[in-house]
Scaffold this active site. Structure first.
Site, PDB file in Angstrom:
ATOM      1  N   GLY A   1       0.813  -1.214   0.000  1.00 43.75           N
ATOM      2  CA  GLY A   1       0.000   0.000   0.000  1.00 43.75           C
ATOM      3  C   GLY A   1       0.844   1.259   0.000  1.00 43.75           C
TER       4      GLY A   1
ATOM      5  N   GLU B   1       0.880   5.986   7.453  1.00 49.15           N
ATOM      6  CA  GLU B   1       2.297   6.257   7.167  1.00 49.15           C
ATOM      7  C   GLU B   1       2.794   7.448   7.972  1.00 49.15           C
ATOM      8  OE1 GLU B   1       3.467   3.767   5.797  1.00 49.15           O
ATOM      9  OE2 GLU B   1       1.589   3.032   4.949  1.00 49.15           O
TER      10      GLU B   1
HETATM   11  N1  PHE Z   1       5.651  -0.672   6.355  1.00 45.14           N
HETATM   12  C1  PHE Z   1       4.597  -0.491   5.407  1.00 45.14           C
HETATM   13  C2  PHE Z   1       3.385  -0.054   6.169  1.00 45.14           C
HETATM   14  O1  PHE Z   1       2.799  -0.759   6.919  1.00 45.14           O
HETATM   15  C3  PHE Z   1       4.211  -1.680   4.625  1.00 45.14           C
HETATM   16  C4  PHE Z   1       5.230  -2.225   3.685  1.00 45.14           C
HETATM   17  C5  PHE Z   1       5.962  -3.342   4.031  1.00 45.14           C
HETATM   18  C6  PHE Z   1       5.430  -1.641   2.477  1.00 45.14           C
HETATM   19  C7  PHE Z   1       6.895  -3.875   3.184  1.00 45.14           C
HETATM   20  C8  PHE Z   1       6.327  -2.185   1.591  1.00 45.14           C
HETATM   21  C9  PHE Z   1       7.057  -3.309   1.946  1.00 45.14           C
HETATM   22  O2  PHE Z   1       2.985   1.026   6.119  1.00 45.14           O
HETATM   23 ZN    ZN Z   2       2.607   0.176   8.660  1.00 47.24          ZN
END
Ligand code: PHE
Ligand code: ZN
Length: 853
Positions: free
Chosen positions: A262, A299
């Site tokens: 996402g 985010e």
């Molecule tokens: N860390 C991101 C989120 O939860 C998700 C994500 C994980 C995106 C791995 C790309 C690769 O917002």
């Molecule tokens: Zn996240």
């Protein structure tokens, strides 16, 4: 499979080196990119002599330690490790290496989305950019310089604040970014392209001015306003609710079309799947608008829960994800309808997480081991993780929860920590003992709570028994500790009392005295714990009409409908009490979005989860019969609600307008199961005259299901209008792939040759192949053709993008529960996939788990 290595939480060891600072220079060319990586290294473990860096598919050009260029005998590069022999205790290392972003189809590391250079480094993508200690507990201060053609790549971005830019004589330019906050490599980001931009500003509570930018393909700028509004709302909310302010001069968001997930919370430079940024009424549905608001918030919230405080290792993923999902859910509940938000969140939890938790890939929110970490960005880690934080919030209460999060931020800012550190802060600030509660982190599968009631001599007694399934390795698991919000109500729906019980034992009883009559119990209000309730004696018909808790009321309607459908599957007649109760709901004067939700019949997924040996044909048949019956009995009422709320020219996304659209589209959908002719006319008119994508998509979906001429003409019209807008075309593919009609698989196969379709773009694969794999009717067809098709796609896509392929393989998770005939075909197809030459570890891990059972 050779070289599959399983990584275990119990094997965690501290890093042997520290990288104080890192200075990166990227020279971007069309065919390749040169990376110069200069790191200030300090040895932490005096007993080691070598330095081992993670490094995948990199072409090394030069290696230097201090001022000495290394001969090839000083280092070894194999098995994704670059080992530099005999290094001093404090030194500068310079590595120059080449990468090929243009050939990167995995979309990890540095890659191209169309003509835009972008990165994705969580969890382990950075090692595809340059050799590094690519683990979240190594945090350093990054300086990044990007050099590229000025004309093709006028926008050059990285994390932090912009330090300097200069133009060169040779049509190139260079920009340097400096991020003062130490961070792990998974939060590194770089973007280069010729992008459009929407600019705004935010002033923090302490008066700092922040520049906000959203970058997108040129021409899409007008579709960024909802995302920008959501960003500012998120910034304000985090200041008010958690006391957290933003900490850099700039906040940049870039929307790209090719993205595996996402969005990604890279420090100061979020990279988003354009699906979660771009929207206007003509191209996006109400659900899309809500999705953007929540992902932008998610985010943004990671800046504190994820970035300022990060994970020690990837087993701690829920530390940042569970908490951040809970935060974005709370934000959405505050800004929109709390009751609708809660129901939507629970629906999503049950449809994705409960299914996962009952499958061979079930795991605790803190997993014990993994082969590919990419496989653990799951509904369990995210959504169940958020439920666990929600329970902590309930147990502590609003005030102590805030004290506890304050303590968490104060104690661990700038560190890489564990879920235990988080629990320590929660417990320390509130005095609540969370020792038993901690089991939620280490045990798996959904707990069941059995309910027995007794009433005598004015005393009402609830006896609750925890039924805890064994772990995935068949070990006995212990009872949980959780809050169970409940009420006793009288036969007019008035509350006699409301309480939050603490459940902690295998079996326990709760008594309520001095009651003049037998009360009716309303349990797990607001879904206070992520459990399955078994309450045989409860009067769901009463609760669905009278419970004042909007969640239990919704839930009771679902349970009653489920019981009705299950009885029909056993050959019984339609329960007329359910039919009349449904009529009662149609007359309710409540929030319209909420009303649309309680009128929805249980999903096929909900029904299938309750079967011992899943038989989709029987589920579809009974559910369709019930809808048809309701449509026939309530035709006039449904039509009049439809007409009352059908306002084709109201296009805004206020809660009133969205509510009107939800309820009238719910009515149209129910009607569509029976009155073909009349409904085709209504749906056609709605398709032709409505000005929102929400209305158009519902109408198109209903028309498609008829398969008649008006369907063809609407589908053609839609294609003609939107074929240049991939985000909208995703919806077109999804409607066709989710279709109940005969011949769906053939149409899906043919659509792969459509000029809009592109197997390298994850969104398109998800909306065509991924949606088909969740089309229970056709994917699970007894001829096995659906399975064969998906197995073939998994093998093919695995060669391009293993993460996408293992996502598709998830559709086979219900293997263990499906009937024997289907099971046999699945087994055969999965074995074929497993025997494929050079299968990725991502796909191997998922399929191996499924077949082991
Ligand atoms: N860390 C991101 C989120 O939860 C998700 C994500 C994980 C995106 C791995 C790309 C690769 O917002
Ligand atoms: Zn996240």
């Amino acid at each position: 499979m050779e070289d599959v290595k399983e990584v275990f939480l119990k094997d965690y060891k501290k890093p042997e080196y520290e990288i104080k600072e890192v200075d990166l220079t990227f020279e971007l060319y069309e065919e390749y990119t040169t990376v110069t990586n200069v790191m200030q290294m300090h040895k932490l473990n005096k007993d080691t002599s070598d330095l081992e860096l993670n490094s995948i598919d990199l072409e090394l050009v030069e290696l230097w330690i201090n001022d000495l260029k290394l001969k090839e005998t000083r280092y070894i590069y194999k098995n994704e490790k670059l080992t530099i022999l005999n290094v001093p205790s404090k030194f500068t290392i310079k590595i120059i290496n080449t990468i090929y972003p243009d050939k990167n189809t995995e979309l990890e590391g540095l890659y191209k989305s169309g003509s835009i250079f972008c990165t994705q480094n969580e969890p382990e993508g950075f090692r595809r950019i340059t050799p590094y200690l690519d683990r979240p507990d190594v945090m350093s201060v990054f300086t990044t310089t990007i050099i590229a053609e000025q004309e093709k790549y006028p926008i050059l971005l990285s994390n932090g604040n912009k330090k300097q830019c200069s133009e060169f004589m040779n049509s190139k330019h260079e920009v340097t970014w400096y991020d003062p906050h130490p961070k792990p490599s998974y939060l590194f980001a770089l973007v280069a392209g010729d992008l459009g931009c929407v600019n705004d500003a935010f002033t923090t509570a302490s008066g700092e001015g922040i520049e906000l930018n959203i970058y997108c393909d040129k021409g899409n700028e007008s579709k960024c306003s909802h995302a920008m509004k959501s960003l500012k709302e998120s910034m304000t909310w985090d200041e008010e609710k958690y006391g957290r302010e933003y900490d850099l001069e700039i906040y940049n968001i870039v929307a790209v079309d090719s993205f595996n997930m996402g969005a990604m919370e890279n420090k100061g430079l979020n990279i988003f799947n354009s699906h979660y940024v771009l929207a206007n009424e003509d191209t996006a549905t109400d659900a899309n608008f809500m999705g953007i608001q929540s992902v932008i918030a998610h985010e943004y919230f990671h800046n504190w829960t994820g970035n300022r405080i990060t994970c020690r290792d990837w087993f701690q993923l829920t530390l940042k994800e569970g908490l951040t999902v809970f935060r974005d859910q709370s934000f959405s509940a505050d800004l929109n309808s709390r009751e609708v938000q809660r129901i939507e969140d629970v629906k999503a939890l049950r449809e994705r997480q409960f299914v996962e938790d009952a499958s061979p890939t079930s795991h605790p929110i803190q997993p014990k081991s993994y082969i590919s970490m990419n496989n653990f960005y799951t509904a369990t880690v995210y959504e169940k993780g958020a439920e666990v934080i929600r329970m902590i919030h309930t147990l502590l209460g609003v005030e102590d929860y805030r004290k506890a999060t304050d303590l968490y931020f104060e104690s661990f800012d700038g560190q890489a920590v564990t879920t235990n550190d988080f629990l320590w802060a929660m417990s320390k600030a509130s005095g609540v003992d969370l020792t038993q509660f901690e089991r939620w982190y280490h045990q798996n599968a959904t707990p069941v709570l059995q309910v027995k009631e007794n009433f005598s001599d004015g005393v009402y007694t609830l006896t609750l028994t925890q039924n805890i399934p064994n772990s995935i390795d068949n070990e006995i698991q212990e009872p949980y500790y959780y809050p169970l919000k409940m009420a006793l109500i009288d036969n007019e729906g008035n509350e006699i009392l409301e309480e939050t019980l603490i459940i902690s034992k295998d079996e326990e009883s709760f008594s309520f005295e001095n009651l003049a009559f037998k009360p009716i119990v309303s349990l797990n209000r607001d879904f206070s714990a992520p459990i399955i309730l078994e309450q045989e004696s409860t009067d769901f018909a009463f609760l669905m009409k009278h419970d004042k808790n909007s969640f239990v009321r919704y839930e009771s309607a679902q349970v009653f409908a489920t019981q009705t459908i299950e009885a029909m599957m056993k050959g019984e007649n339609i329960d007329q009490e359910f039919v009349s109760s449904y009529g009662y709901l149609l007359d309710l004067d409540v929030d319209l979005s909420y009303k649309a939700l309680i009128l929805e019949l249980p999903s096929v997924s909900t029904l299938m989860q309750r079967q011992e040996s899943i038989d989709f044909d029987a589920i579809y048949k009974a559910k369709e019969e019930l809808s048809k019956h309701l449509a026939a009995v309530y035709e006039n009422k449904l039509l009049s609600i439809y007409i009352e709320h059908h306002k084709p020219s109201s296009i805004d996304i206020s809660s009133e307008s969205m509510g009107s659209r939800s309820i009238k589209n719910r009515c149209l959908r129910i009607l569509s199961s029976s009155l073909q002719g009349k409904i085709t006319e209504l749906a056609s008119a709605q398709y032709d005259h409505s000005l929102t994508m929400t209305d158009r998509i519902v109408a198109l979906d209903i028309l498609e299901s008829t398969g008649n001429e008006s369907a063809t003409s609407a589908l053609n019209d839609f294609y003609r209008k939107y074929k240049n807008d991939t985000l909208v075309m995703n919806k077109y593919f999804s409607i066709l792939a989710a279709s109940d009609r005969e011949g769906t698989l053939d149409r899906v196969m043919a659509l792969q040759n459509d000029e809009v379709y592109d197997e390298k773009v994850p969104n398109l694969v998800r909306s065509l192949i991924g949606v088909f794999a969740r089309n229970y009717k056709h994917f699970h067809a007894k001829d096995g053709k659906g399975y064969k098709f998906l197995a073939h796609k998994i093998i093919e896509i695995d060669k391009i993008n293993p993460q996408m392929a293992s996502g598709l393989a998830g559709a086979f998770k219900i293997y263990a529960k499906i009937n024997k005939i289907n099971q046999k075909i699945i087994k055969c197809e999965l074995e074929r996939v497993l025997s494929t030459h050079s299968l990725s570890k991502n796909v191997y891990e998922i399929i191996n788990k499924i077949l082991k059972l």
